[in-house]
Design an enzyme around this catalytic site. Structure first.
Site, short mmCIF file in Angstrom:
data_model
loop_
_atom_site.label_atom_id
_atom_site.label_comp_id
_atom_site.label_asym_id
_atom_site.label_seq_id
_atom_site.Cartn_x
_atom_site.Cartn_y
_atom_site.Cartn_z
N ASP A 1 -81.93 -82.29 -45.22
CA ASP A 1 -81.01 -81.85 -46.19
C ASP A 1 -81.84 -80.18 -46.73
OD1 ASP A 1 -79.66 -80.62 -48.57
OD2 ASP A 1 -79.68 -82.39 -49.79
N LEU A 2 -80.95 -79.15 -46.45
CA LEU A 2 -81.76 -78.04 -46.58
C LEU A 2 -81.75 -77.59 -48.03
CD1 LEU A 2 -80.01 -75.97 -43.84
CD2 LEU A 2 -82.04 -76.65 -43.87
N ALA B 1 -75.47 -73.11 -43.22
CA ALA B 1 -75.33 -72.33 -44.30
C ALA B 1 -74.29 -72.87 -45.28
CB ALA B 1 -74.90 -70.77 -43.85
N TYR B 2 -74.47 -72.43 -46.38
CA TYR B 2 -73.21 -72.70 -47.48
C TYR B 2 -72.21 -71.72 -47.04
CZ TYR B 2 -70.78 -73.37 -51.62
OH TYR B 2 -70.06 -73.74 -52.67
N THR C 1 -74.16 -62.47 -42.07
CA THR C 1 -72.41 -62.26 -42.17
C THR C 1 -72.20 -60.68 -42.45
OG1 THR C 1 -70.81 -62.75 -43.77
CG2 THR C 1 -72.84 -62.85 -44.61
N ASP C 2 -71.02 -60.27 -42.14
CA ASP C 2 -70.60 -58.93 -42.43
C ASP C 2 -70.51 -58.91 -44.08
OD1 ASP C 2 -68.89 -61.01 -41.98
OD2 ASP C 2 -66.88 -60.04 -42.33
N TYR D 1 -71.55 -65.40 -52.05
CA TYR D 1 -71.99 -65.96 -50.72
C TYR D 1 -72.56 -64.68 -50.19
CZ TYR D 1 -71.03 -66.49 -45.74
OH TYR D 1 -71.27 -66.65 -44.39
N LYS E 1 -76.52 -64.79 -48.72
CA LYS E 1 -76.88 -64.56 -47.33
C LYS E 1 -77.87 -63.40 -47.27
CE LYS E 1 -75.57 -66.34 -44.27
NZ LYS E 1 -76.02 -67.57 -43.46
N TRP F 1 -66.12 -63.53 -39.16
CA TRP F 1 -64.69 -64.12 -38.69
C TRP F 1 -64.98 -65.27 -37.68
CZ3 TRP F 1 -60.17 -60.07 -38.94
CH2 TRP F 1 -60.21 -59.01 -40.19
N1 LIG Z 1 -67.68 -69.03 -40.64
C1 LIG Z 1 -67.44 -67.40 -40.55
O1 LIG Z 1 -66.52 -66.96 -40.45
C2 LIG Z 1 -68.72 -66.74 -40.69
C3 LIG Z 1 -68.67 -65.39 -40.69
C4 LIG Z 1 -69.82 -64.69 -40.81
C5 LIG Z 1 -71.08 -65.38 -40.67
N2 LIG Z 1 -71.20 -66.62 -40.64
C6 LIG Z 1 -72.45 -67.23 -40.56
O2 LIG Z 1 -72.48 -68.15 -39.35
C7 LIG Z 1 -73.37 -68.99 -39.54
C8 LIG Z 1 -72.52 -70.21 -38.93
O3 LIG Z 1 -71.36 -70.68 -39.57
P1 LIG Z 1 -70.53 -71.75 -39.13
O4 LIG Z 1 -68.93 -71.07 -39.35
O5 LIG Z 1 -70.96 -72.32 -38.00
O6 LIG Z 1 -70.67 -72.66 -40.65
P2 LIG Z 1 -70.17 -74.13 -40.85
O7 LIG Z 1 -69.00 -74.52 -39.49
O8 LIG Z 1 -69.55 -74.21 -41.98
O9 LIG Z 1 -71.38 -74.88 -40.55
C9 LIG Z 1 -72.22 -75.00 -41.58
C10 LIG Z 1 -73.25 -75.99 -41.29
O10 LIG Z 1 -74.36 -76.04 -42.07
C11 LIG Z 1 -74.81 -77.27 -42.53
N3 LIG Z 1 -75.21 -77.31 -43.99
C12 LIG Z 1 -74.47 -77.10 -44.99
N4 LIG Z 1 -75.30 -77.41 -46.07
C13 LIG Z 1 -76.38 -78.17 -45.64
C14 LIG Z 1 -77.45 -78.67 -46.14
N5 LIG Z 1 -77.62 -78.75 -47.53
N6 LIG Z 1 -78.28 -79.36 -45.49
C15 LIG Z 1 -78.17 -79.43 -43.86
N7 LIG Z 1 -77.21 -78.91 -43.40
C16 LIG Z 1 -76.27 -78.12 -44.17
C17 LIG Z 1 -73.32 -78.29 -42.39
O11 LIG Z 1 -73.53 -79.48 -42.45
P3 LIG Z 1 -72.47 -80.22 -42.89
O12 LIG Z 1 -71.24 -80.51 -41.79
O13 LIG Z 1 -73.03 -81.61 -43.25
O14 LIG Z 1 -71.68 -80.00 -44.05
C18 LIG Z 1 -72.81 -77.41 -41.22
O15 LIG Z 1 -73.47 -78.05 -39.99
C19 LIG Z 1 -73.68 -69.18 -40.71
O16 LIG Z 1 -74.80 -68.65 -41.20
C20 LIG Z 1 -72.81 -68.17 -41.38
O17 LIG Z 1 -73.17 -67.90 -42.81
C21 LIG Z 1 -69.98 -67.51 -40.53
#
Ligand SMILES: NC(=O)c1ccc[n+]([C@@H]2O[C@H](COP(=O)([O-])OP(=O)(O)OC[C@H]3O[C@@H](n4cnc5c(N)ncnc54)[C@H](OP(=O)(O)O)[C@@H]3O)[C@@H](O)[C@H]2O)c1
Length: 308
Positions: free
Chosen positions: A37-38, A61-62, A102-103, A126, A130, A151
């Protein structure tokens, strides 16, 4: 080459792809939230000390952009404090950290694509959490790479594409924001990029200390899909593909609306475009054009689309 890699966020979009792409590089230890748990700094420290990884890859990430406005403490705990602890622990054992950002660290107010040298100014919790995570990692002195992306979508997890496809089967009309500009990024492209970069750095390090292999390359890289569009453009393109597979889709119209017509708790940057020139120049990696990745993702989704 075989090294131990500690991977967080394995249940997420990018984490799931990394689990696949990193498998050929070594032993991947990928604890889900129940085991790591992060928000619990002590358990992060304990796990890193037990695993003794050569690499820590942190896509966790959150990511709930709107909810973060009312849960800033949780967003900062995961997006900043956990990254600070990972960085410090990595520095202690000489591990390399690959982190994702992130952007949304930008305000979106310039009218060209953002480079890594552009000043940051997040306009929501958010993005601010980040950005603070990026700074915490940079200050940890661990050798690190930060991939800022935008995205993110793919075949797994919750994302815009899957939401649009679901709505297209249920409704005949949809309104999508057409004044936010950026590029969709396939989670698999980020997985492949990460494996590629680790391979290159390991070759340069020749099994020695990562501080040597990463000297001169540590830092921030923009890593987003090539090309550009708007959320509306992305939705229209996705629906066109979906219609090829299913001409009887209910959705008839995708209306272009402005951000002000779709109020959300968190503000979003109007310009999310990221220049990936530094990534190409340093690691010889070009991100996929979003049209090409969309075609591949749609082809892969088709057999399961009825279950979405
Ligand atoms: N999604 C986008 O559009 C986007 C855009 C720009 C940048 N990013 C960045 O890209 C990266 C990957 O994004 P993603 O889309 O793959 O994210 P995601 O699908 O929302 O996955 C987030 C992951 O973080 C885990 N997590 C959240 N809270 C946690 C906690 N307290 N302890 C342990 N694990 C935890 C989640 O676990 P659970 O399954 O248990 O919740 C999940 O595995 C992130 O750094 C995000 O900020 C994403």
């Amino acid at each position: 080459m075989s090294h131990r890699i500690l991977l967080t966020g394995v249940t997420g979009q990018v984490g799931g792809e990394l689990l696949r792409s990193l498998a050929s590089l070594g032993e991947v230890i990928a604890p889900a939230r129940g085991e790591l748990d992060l928000t619990d700094a002590a358990s992060i420290r304990q796990l890193v000390r037990e695993v003794q990884p050569r690499w820590i890859v942190n896509p966790a990430a959150y990511t709930a952009v709107d909810k973060a406005e009312s849960e800033p403490e949780l967003a900062y705990a995961i997006n900043t404090e956990a990254v600070r602890v990972l960085g410090k622990e990595a520095d202690r054992i000489g591990a390399g950290v690959i982190h994702f950002s992130t952007d949304y660290v930008f305000d979106g107010e310039i009218d060209t694509p953002y480079h890594e040298f552009h000043p940051t100014r997040p306009i929501g919790v958010y993005g601010a959490s980040k950005l603070a995570g990026e700074e915490a990692l940079a200050n940890s002195r661990a050798p690190h790479l930060i991939f800022r992306t935008s995205w993110v979508y793919g075949t797994t997890g919750k994302n815009f594409l899957k939401t649009i496809l679901k709505i297209a089967r249920e409704k005949d009309r949809l309104r999508v924001v057409a004044d936010q500009h950026g590029a969709p990024t396939w989670s698999r492209d980020l997985g492949r990029l990460t494996a590629h970069v680790i391979r290159i750095i390991e070759k340069q390090s020749a099994d020695s200390n990562l501080y040597i292999g990463m000297s001169g390359v540590s830092g921030i890289y923009h890593a987003a899909g090539a090309g550009e569009t708007t959320w509306h453009g992305f939705a229209v393109a996705a629906i066109e593909h979906a219609r090829e597979f299913d001409p009887s889709l209910k959705l008839a119209e995708v209306d272009a609306i402005s951000t002000s017509e779709y109020p959300t708790p968190a503000r979003r940057p109007a310009n999310s475009r990221l220049s990936c020139d530094k990534l190409a120049a340093t690691f010889g990696w070009r991100m996929m054009d979003w049209h090409d990745s969309l075609r591949e993702v749609m082809a892969e989704l088709e057999p399961t689309r009825r279950e979405l």
